[in-house]
Design a protein around this motif. Structure first.
Motif, PDB file in Angstrom:
ATOM      1  N   VAL A 210      11.977 -27.549   2.029  1.00 46.88           N
ATOM      2  CA  VAL A 210      12.044 -28.852   2.684  1.00 46.88           C
ATOM      3  C   VAL A 210      11.747 -28.667   4.169  1.00 46.88           C
ATOM      4  O   VAL A 210      12.407 -27.862   4.847  1.00 46.88           O
ATOM      5  CB  VAL A 210      13.434 -29.495   2.509  1.00 46.88           C
ATOM      6  N   ARG A 211      10.758 -29.411   4.659  1.00 47.71           N
ATOM      7  CA  ARG A 211      10.381 -29.375   6.074  1.00 47.71           C
ATOM      8  C   ARG A 211      10.603 -30.749   6.692  1.00 47.71           C
ATOM      9  O   ARG A 211      10.266 -31.764   6.070  1.00 47.71           O
ATOM     10  CB  ARG A 211       8.890 -29.024   6.232  1.00 47.71           C
ATOM     11  N   PRO A 212      11.118 -30.812   7.920  1.00 45.13           N
ATOM     12  CA  PRO A 212      11.240 -32.119   8.570  1.00 45.13           C
ATOM     13  C   PRO A 212       9.873 -32.740   8.851  1.00 45.13           C
ATOM     14  O   PRO A 212       9.686 -33.948   8.693  1.00 45.13           O
ATOM     15  CB  PRO A 212      12.017 -31.823   9.855  1.00 45.13           C
ATOM     16  N   TYR A 213       8.900 -31.892   9.274  1.00 43.49           N
ATOM     17  CA  TYR A 213       7.529 -32.326   9.524  1.00 43.49           C
ATOM     18  C   TYR A 213       6.572 -31.294   8.941  1.00 43.49           C
ATOM     19  O   TYR A 213       6.942 -30.136   8.719  1.00 43.49           O
ATOM     20  CB  TYR A 213       7.267 -32.479  11.032  1.00 43.49           C
ATOM     21  N   ALA A 214       5.337 -31.697   8.726  1.00 46.56           N
ATOM     22  CA  ALA A 214       4.364 -30.797   8.100  1.00 46.56           C
ATOM     23  C   ALA A 214       4.131 -29.537   8.914  1.00 46.56           C
ATOM     24  O   ALA A 214       3.861 -28.470   8.351  1.00 46.56           O
ATOM     25  CB  ALA A 214       3.038 -31.545   7.880  1.00 46.56           C
ATOM     26  N   VAL A 221      15.935 -24.885   1.349  1.00 47.93           N
ATOM     27  CA  VAL A 221      15.254 -24.578   0.097  1.00 47.93           C
ATOM     28  C   VAL A 221      16.133 -25.089  -1.035  1.00 47.93           C
ATOM     29  O   VAL A 221      17.361 -24.953  -1.007  1.00 47.93           O
ATOM     30  CB  VAL A 221      14.981 -23.063  -0.054  1.00 47.93           C
ATOM     31  N   MET A 222      15.505 -25.721  -2.023  1.00 44.90           N
ATOM     32  CA  MET A 222      16.211 -26.195  -3.212  1.00 44.90           C
ATOM     33  C   MET A 222      15.822 -25.298  -4.378  1.00 44.90           C
ATOM     34  O   MET A 222      14.642 -24.958  -4.540  1.00 44.90           O
ATOM     35  CB  MET A 222      15.860 -27.657  -3.498  1.00 44.90           C
ATOM     36  N   LEU A 239       8.417 -30.241   0.337  1.00 46.05           N
ATOM     37  CA  LEU A 239       8.779 -31.628   0.574  1.00 46.05           C
ATOM     38  C   LEU A 239       8.820 -31.853   2.086  1.00 46.05           C
ATOM     39  O   LEU A 239       9.671 -31.288   2.780  1.00 46.05           O
ATOM     40  CB  LEU A 239      10.147 -31.935  -0.047  1.00 46.05           C
ATOM     41  N   VAL A 240       7.898 -32.654   2.586  1.00 43.77           N
ATOM     42  CA  VAL A 240       7.843 -32.985   4.017  1.00 43.77           C
ATOM     43  C   VAL A 240       8.501 -34.347   4.199  1.00 43.77           C
ATOM     44  O   VAL A 240       8.065 -35.349   3.622  1.00 43.77           O
ATOM     45  CB  VAL A 240       6.386 -33.015   4.521  1.00 43.77           C
ATOM     46  N   ALA A 256       8.407 -38.319   0.379  1.00 50.11           N
ATOM     47  CA  ALA A 256       9.858 -38.144   0.549  1.00 50.11           C
ATOM     48  C   ALA A 256      10.622 -39.354   0.026  1.00 50.11           C
ATOM     49  O   ALA A 256      11.660 -39.209  -0.631  1.00 50.11           O
ATOM     50  CB  ALA A 256      10.181 -37.909   2.021  1.00 50.11           C
ATOM     51  N   LEU A 257      10.126 -40.567   0.316  1.00 48.99           N
ATOM     52  CA  LEU A 257      10.789 -41.769  -0.168  1.00 48.99           C
ATOM     53  C   LEU A 257      10.737 -41.885  -1.686  1.00 48.99           C
ATOM     54  O   LEU A 257      11.677 -42.374  -2.323  1.00 48.99           O
ATOM     55  CB  LEU A 257      10.170 -43.008   0.469  1.00 48.99           C
TER      56      LEU A 257
END
Length: 264
Positions: A210-214, A221-222, A239-240, A256-257
């Motif tokens: 998981v990244r906040p931005y690209a 990490v999931m 997931l960005v 993300a949504l």
């Protein structure tokens, strides 16, 4: 990571005791990861104790434990995303368990979840497995590590004398053969996560960063793992969470949504 959204819809209004660690977006990303996995690969497990332990009667329903459930945000999110699951949430802090029970009532989901005050370490004594699935948003640091909080309750949620090991060990005892474990953890500590999962006989099936931005480093990490199975690991696209707009502000990405409806 970014705190959970505050809107008129869930998760706004959830009860959280004063001095506790505020639940963050991690608590909502984890059940979203679980729901996405179940949609792609539904559970088909033999579990004779599912019905007596969870009062599950409908065919196709299954039993999930949420370890370190806190105020119940992850458990309630999972119930909202997956209608055929019942959840048993445990936490060692009674004040958090009482808030979780209150939140289950507020959201009208108290008939599908049970919260109980228990130390995760004690679950390693379970004699027979009775869960199809376990989700864990564990303390991210060992005692003395990480950024301290002035509140003792928050500190105990951030770090633990038992650490990740106790949570994975408990999951191993609770899960039936080929039961699934889901966990979210700091990306910087992925080696600790994968080593501990493997130590207790889980095969890693999916990893997603998981990244906040690209253009930012992954913060989380999931992980999805299967009990008593080998590693057949799929590395999912990252997931960005947010996209930068021309005016310098940011908004949740469409992906993300679609993945988690509570991102703001």
């Amino acid at each position: 990571m970014v705190e959970a959204c505050k809107s008129n819809a869930f998760p706004a209004g959830l009860s959280q005791p004063e001095g506790s660690l505020r639940f963050a977006l991690d608590s909502l990303l984890l059940p979203s990861f679980v729901a996405a996995s179940l949609k792609e690969r539904p559970l088909h497990l033999k579990n004779p104790l599912r019905e007596p332990a969870f009062d599950i009667r409908l065919p196709g329903s299954f039993a999930c434990a949420d370890l370190g459930a806190g105020c119940g945000a992850s458990a309630i999110a999972l119930l909202k995303l997956v209608p055929y699951v019942k959840v048993w949430g445990v936490d060692c802090e009674d004040v958090l368990v009482q808030s979780a029970k209150e939140n289950a009532l507020k959201t009208g989901l108290a008939d599908r979840v049970r919260f109980e005050t228990l130390d995760v370490a004690s679950l390693s004594q379970v004699q027979r497995p009775f869960c199809d699935m376990v989700q864990i948003n564990p303390p991210y640091w060992e005692d003395g590590a990480g950024r301290p909080s002035p509140h003792a309750l928050a500190n105990r949620a951030r770090s633990s004398e038992h650490g990740l090991d106790a949570f994975i060990k408990a999951a191993q005892r609770l899960l039936v053969y080929h039961g699934r474990l889901f966990c979210i953890f700091p990306a910087s500590r992925i080696v600790c996560l994968t080593d501990t999962v493997q130590k207790y006989g889980f095969g890693i099936r999916r990893l997603q960063f998981v990244r906040p931005y690209a253009d930012a480093r992954a913060g989380r990490v999931m992980c999805e793992a299967m009990k008593d199975a080998g590693h057949e690991t799929s590395i999912e696209p990252d997931l960005v969470l947010y996209e930068k707009k021309p005016d310098g502000t940011a908004e949740p990405s469409k992906k993300a949504l679609s993945f988690c409806p509570w991102i703001s």
